[in-house]
Structure formats: structure tokens, C-alpha cells
Design a protein around this motif. Structure first.
Motif, short mmCIF file in Angstrom:
data_model
loop_
_atom_site.label_atom_id
_atom_site.label_comp_id
_atom_site.label_asym_id
_atom_site.label_seq_id
_atom_site.Cartn_x
_atom_site.Cartn_y
_atom_site.Cartn_z
N ARG A 190 -42.96 -5.81 26.61
CA ARG A 190 -44.01 -4.78 26.64
C ARG A 190 -45.41 -5.34 26.86
N LEU A 191 -45.60 -6.62 26.59
CA LEU A 191 -46.94 -7.20 26.69
C LEU A 191 -47.57 -7.04 28.08
N PRO A 192 -46.85 -7.25 29.19
CA PRO A 192 -47.51 -7.10 30.49
C PRO A 192 -48.11 -5.72 30.70
N GLU A 193 -47.50 -4.68 30.11
CA GLU A 193 -48.02 -3.32 30.27
C GLU A 193 -49.09 -2.99 29.24
N LEU A 194 -48.86 -3.36 27.98
CA LEU A 194 -49.74 -2.93 26.89
C LEU A 194 -50.84 -3.92 26.56
N ALA A 195 -50.63 -5.19 26.86
CA ALA A 195 -51.65 -6.22 26.57
C ALA A 195 -51.65 -7.25 27.69
N PRO A 196 -51.97 -6.82 28.91
CA PRO A 196 -51.88 -7.73 30.06
C PRO A 196 -52.82 -8.94 29.96
N ASP A 197 -53.86 -8.82 29.15
CA ASP A 197 -54.81 -9.92 29.03
C ASP A 197 -54.21 -11.14 28.33
N ILE A 198 -53.14 -10.94 27.55
CA ILE A 198 -52.54 -12.06 26.81
C ILE A 198 -51.09 -12.32 27.18
N ALA A 199 -50.48 -11.44 28.00
CA ALA A 199 -49.04 -11.47 28.23
C ALA A 199 -48.53 -12.82 28.73
N ALA A 200 -49.27 -13.46 29.60
CA ALA A 200 -48.82 -14.72 30.18
C ALA A 200 -49.28 -15.93 29.38
N GLY A 201 -49.99 -15.69 28.30
CA GLY A 201 -50.61 -16.78 27.56
C GLY A 201 -49.88 -17.18 26.29
N ARG A 202 -50.69 -17.65 25.34
CA ARG A 202 -50.18 -18.17 24.07
C ARG A 202 -50.33 -17.08 23.01
N VAL A 203 -49.19 -16.50 22.63
CA VAL A 203 -49.18 -15.33 21.76
C VAL A 203 -48.32 -15.59 20.53
N ILE A 204 -48.80 -15.19 19.37
CA ILE A 204 -47.99 -15.21 18.16
C ILE A 204 -47.70 -13.77 17.76
N VAL A 205 -46.43 -13.45 17.63
CA VAL A 205 -46.00 -12.12 17.21
C VAL A 205 -45.59 -12.18 15.75
N ALA A 206 -46.16 -11.29 14.94
CA ALA A 206 -45.86 -11.22 13.51
C ALA A 206 -44.97 -10.01 13.25
N HIS A 207 -43.68 -10.27 13.09
CA HIS A 207 -42.73 -9.21 12.72
C HIS A 207 -42.72 -9.16 11.19
N LEU A 208 -43.51 -8.24 10.65
CA LEU A 208 -43.70 -8.17 9.21
C LEU A 208 -43.08 -6.89 8.66
N GLY A 209 -42.03 -7.07 7.85
CA GLY A 209 -41.36 -5.95 7.21
C GLY A 209 -40.70 -6.45 5.95
N ASN A 210 -39.65 -5.78 5.50
CA ASN A 210 -38.91 -6.27 4.34
C ASN A 210 -38.33 -7.65 4.65
N GLY A 211 -37.94 -7.86 5.91
CA GLY A 211 -37.68 -9.18 6.46
C GLY A 211 -38.87 -9.53 7.32
N ALA A 212 -39.33 -10.77 7.28
CA ALA A 212 -40.56 -11.11 7.98
C ALA A 212 -40.46 -12.49 8.62
N SER A 213 -41.02 -12.59 9.82
CA SER A 213 -41.10 -13.89 10.48
C SER A 213 -42.18 -13.83 11.54
N LEU A 214 -42.51 -15.00 12.09
CA LEU A 214 -43.46 -15.11 13.19
C LEU A 214 -42.77 -15.83 14.34
N CYS A 215 -43.23 -15.52 15.56
CA CYS A 215 -42.68 -16.18 16.74
C CYS A 215 -43.82 -16.55 17.68
N ALA A 216 -43.81 -17.79 18.17
CA ALA A 216 -44.79 -18.25 19.15
C ALA A 216 -44.21 -18.05 20.55
N LEU A 217 -44.92 -17.27 21.36
CA LEU A 217 -44.50 -17.00 22.74
C LEU A 217 -45.42 -17.74 23.71
N GLN A 218 -44.84 -18.41 24.65
CA GLN A 218 -45.59 -19.02 25.76
C GLN A 218 -45.09 -18.36 27.04
N GLY A 219 -45.93 -17.53 27.63
CA GLY A 219 -45.50 -16.80 28.81
C GLY A 219 -44.31 -15.90 28.56
#
Length: 391
Positions: A190-219
Motif C-alpha cells: 500500500r505504501l506506493p499509493e498511500l505514502a509514495p514519498d517513503i515507499a521506495a526508501g527506508r521504512v519501519i512499520v510498527a505492528h502494535l496490537g496484543n501481539g506486537a513487532s516492528l519490521c524494517a523495510l528497504q524498498g
């Protein structure tokens, strides 16, 4: 009655619940869940517009397991769909191990392989597999697809997967796998459509819920994540401890606790529940005046922010931070505290945008952008199921 090749079912089974959805192409026709299985079951369902609809009656013959609940649901679903039946079922399976890097058609041999990982994800894996097994026995002609939460992270480099253990152990599968992959895969798409300014870059996604983790995305590809060999590692969660010195486990064993007791402690009595002594629910903790509730939240934010710094190092910098899942999408105070702790990385919070849940919650000109983007694991499973059955 005939099978409709355009309809696909999605199943996400837990220990005492079963969530379901029916998709036609990209559209969700209906969804719902059965809760309290084995105790006091109840059900609810919604139509394509998200409006409540009469749910299946699970009280007359209460299902004892999620597998029984699924078998009870299938006739109800057929009636709701006017006699149309699904062409396949897609299931969330938390652990795919090192061999399964993409969704796969279910076979008895695959089920046997996946059973090996039940001890690595005891809150999820046994309950993910039981409904699959039940349908395979009762309706062997119905195709089923297993969609793995670990698969998205198979792109991580070897250095990000390895533990500092003898290499022979790594070759036997003792490595970091990462989880919540279906959520991260959806966000990356979804990043290319909703956040095109960062989609191809260095992004950290925080999946925060009852289970929680982070993921580093490169492109858009996973290069590092906070969960590891099991879904226990990383951030503190609702009832899971997260990162823990292994010597603590050795200490508890020496003090007479059994492996089963330690497993129960680390998976079910720790995390936010253990820290607060009150609740595993972030909504309860945010509303509570109790000092221990505030302390639990402070620990959570500290650990999230520290992990963001670690993943930013793996990425060589930070272009964007994305919050998703139940807490990430809805708990503005948690997002604000995390963003404030990440100011040094260039995140400048727009408080007004954060209060209304974004989607962009960073100020114009912020060196690192921040977003709130809803995830949709069910749609990801539906897509994978449709694609695999069509081949």
C-alpha cells in the motif's frame, strides 16, 4: 448448489476464537467471528458495508473447538451466500519454518511438516492447524491454502537471521524467522499509493496490537524484524514478555519451575498484563490512573522506541515510520510517545493529525515522515488464495 470460482473464504483461528471472511475478488462480502469457544460461545457477523447481520447460532450445539466452529459455519455461509459455495479456504498459519517462503496448497504432508512448529508458537500454531485438518478430513475436495506469517521475512539477509550459536544449529532451523508477515506485506504493497514519498526508501512499520513487532523495510522488502525464532521475542506484548535474557529461563528451571509452567508464564502471564497487574488491553491501561498501568505503558514505549533505533541502524537511516494494527491505528497517546522518543531520527509529530489518526501524522518538512495506515491481513490471505488456486 455449485462452487463459485470467484468466492474465497479466509480463516484465522485462535485458541478460543475463529475469525472468518468471504471475498469476491478484492471485495469482502461478509465477515465475522465466533468467540468464547469451549466456554460460552457467541458469534457476530457483518455485511459488505460493515453493518451487523444475523450471526450463526452457536449456542444450541456449542462448538468445543475452533475446528468444530468452522464446520458449523460452512452451511450458514452457504445460506447467506444464496447457495453459492466458496472455491477455496485460505488460512493464516503463523509459523512456516525455513522451508516455506510462500503460500502453499494444503496436503497431509504439509500439515505434518507444520505440526513440528507448534511448540514455537503455542498460542497460535496448534489452533491455526486444527481447522485445516478438520476440513481436510470432512471435505477433502475443497482446496485449502496455508498463508505463513513468516514467509515475508525470508528476504532478510543471513546476518539478520542468525543467532550466535554453532552454525550446525542454524542449519537445523535455529534462526530468526519474524512474524506478522501478512500485515507487513499488505502495508508494503500500500505504501506506493498511500505514502509514495517513503515507499521506495527506508521504512519501519510498527505492528502494535496484543501481539506486537516492528519490521524494517528497504524498498518494500523485509531486512530486519524484532520477533525471532518464535512469536515470543521482541517487544513486550499483551501477555507475552518479549525480549528476555535466556539466563532467566535457566534460573527458573533451577528454581523448580517446569518447562510447561515457564511457557505459561512467558506467553500468558507476562507482557502488559504482568507489568501492570491489571490488564493486557491497552485501552484499559490508557484509561487507568494506576501507577503500574502507566509504568507498563512507559516500558512498552521505551522498548518500541529503542527497537526503532536498532532497525534504523540496520537500514542505515530512516525515511518513514508507519503505525498499524489495533494499538498502532487507534492509540494516539502511544503513537505520540513513540514519535517523541524518535525525534532524534527526524520524526516531528503533528499533534492535531495524530489526534484524528492521520493518515500522515508528521509535520510538513519532517525529515522522517510518520503515517497511520490500517492493515488488512484477511485481504492478503484472500489474494494469495485466489492466486494459488488459479495456477
Amino acid at each position: 448448489m455449485s462452487t463459485d470460482l470467484s468466492l474465497f473464504g479466509v480463516v484465522n483461528a485462535g485458541s478460543s476464537s475463529l475469525k472468518f471472511a468471504i471475498y469476491e475478488a478484492e471485495s469482502c462480502l461478509l465477515s465475522g467471528q465466533v468467540e468464547g469457544i469451549g466456554v460460552r460461545p457467541g458469534s457476530k457477523a457483518r455485511d459488505a458495508a460493515g453493518q451487523p447481520i444475523p450471526a450463526p447460532d452457536v449456542t444450541r450445539q456449542p462448538p468445543a473447538t475452533p475446528a468444530e466452529a468452522l464446520l458449523m459455519l460452512l452451511p450458514w455461509l452457504r445460506d447467506r451466500l444464496g447457495g453459492r459455495t466458496v472455491s477455496a479456504l485460505g488460512h493464516r498459519v503463523v509459523h512456516g519454518g525455513p522451508q516455506h517462503a510462500r503460500p502453499e496448497r494444503v496436503t497431509p504432508a504439509l500439515l505434518e511438516q507444520l505440526t513440528v512448529f507448534e511448540s514455537l508458537a503455542p498460542l497460535h500454531q496448534p489452533h491455526n492447524l486444527a481447522p485445516i485438518r478438520a476440513v481436510l478430513e470432512r471435505m477433502p475436495q475443497l482446496p485449502q491454502v496455508a498463508c505463513f506469517d513468516t514467509a515475508f521475512h525470508r528476504s532478510m539477509p543471513e546476518v539478520a537471521q542468525a543467532f550466535a550459536l554453532p552454525y550446525a544449529m542454524t542449519e537445523r532451523g535455529l534462526r530468526r524467522y519474524g512474524f506478522h508477515g501478512l500485515s507487513y506485506e499488505y502495508i508494503a504493497g500500500r505504501l506506493p499509493e498511500l505514502a509514495p514519498d517513503i515507499a521506495a526508501g527506508r521504512v519501519i512499520v510498527a505492528h502494535l496490537g496484543n501481539g506486537a513487532s516492528l519490521c524494517a523495510l528497504q524498498g518494500g522488502r523485509s531486512v530486519a524484524t524484532t520477533m525471532g525464532f518464535s512469536a515470543l521475542e521482541g517487544l513486550p506484548m499483551g501477555t507475552r514478555c518479549g525480549e528476555l535474557d535466556p539466563a532467566v529461563v535457566l534460573f527458573l528451571l533451577e528454581r523448580g519451575m517446569s518447562p510447561a509452567e515457564i511457557q505459561d508464564l512467558l506467553y500468558r502471564r507476562s507482557g502488559m498484563l504482568g507489568l501492570s497487574g491489571l490488564s493486557s488491553d491497552f485501552r484499559d491501561l490508557l484509561a487507568s490512573p494506576e501507577p503500574r498501568a502507566r509504568f507498563a505503558l512507559e516500558v512498552f514505549v521505551y522498548r518500541v522506541a529503542r527497537s526503532v533505533g536498532s532497525l534504523a541502524a540496520a537500514l542505515g537511516g530512516l525515511d518513514g515510520l508507519v503505525f498499524t494494527a489495533g494499538v498502532g491505528e487507534n492509540a494516539a497517546p502511544v503513537r505520540a510517545a513513540v514519535c517523541e522518543a524518535c525525534r532524534w531520527l527526524g520524526v516531528e509529530l503533528d499533534s492535531e493529525a495524530n489526534a484524528v489518526h492521520g493518515p500522515r501524522i508528521s509535520r510538513p518538512g519532517s525529515r522522517a515522515a510518520a503515517y497511520v495506515l490500517p492493515t488488512d491481513e484477511n485481504l492478503m490471505i484472500a489474494r494469495h488464495t485466489r492466486a494459488l488456486v488459479a495456477t
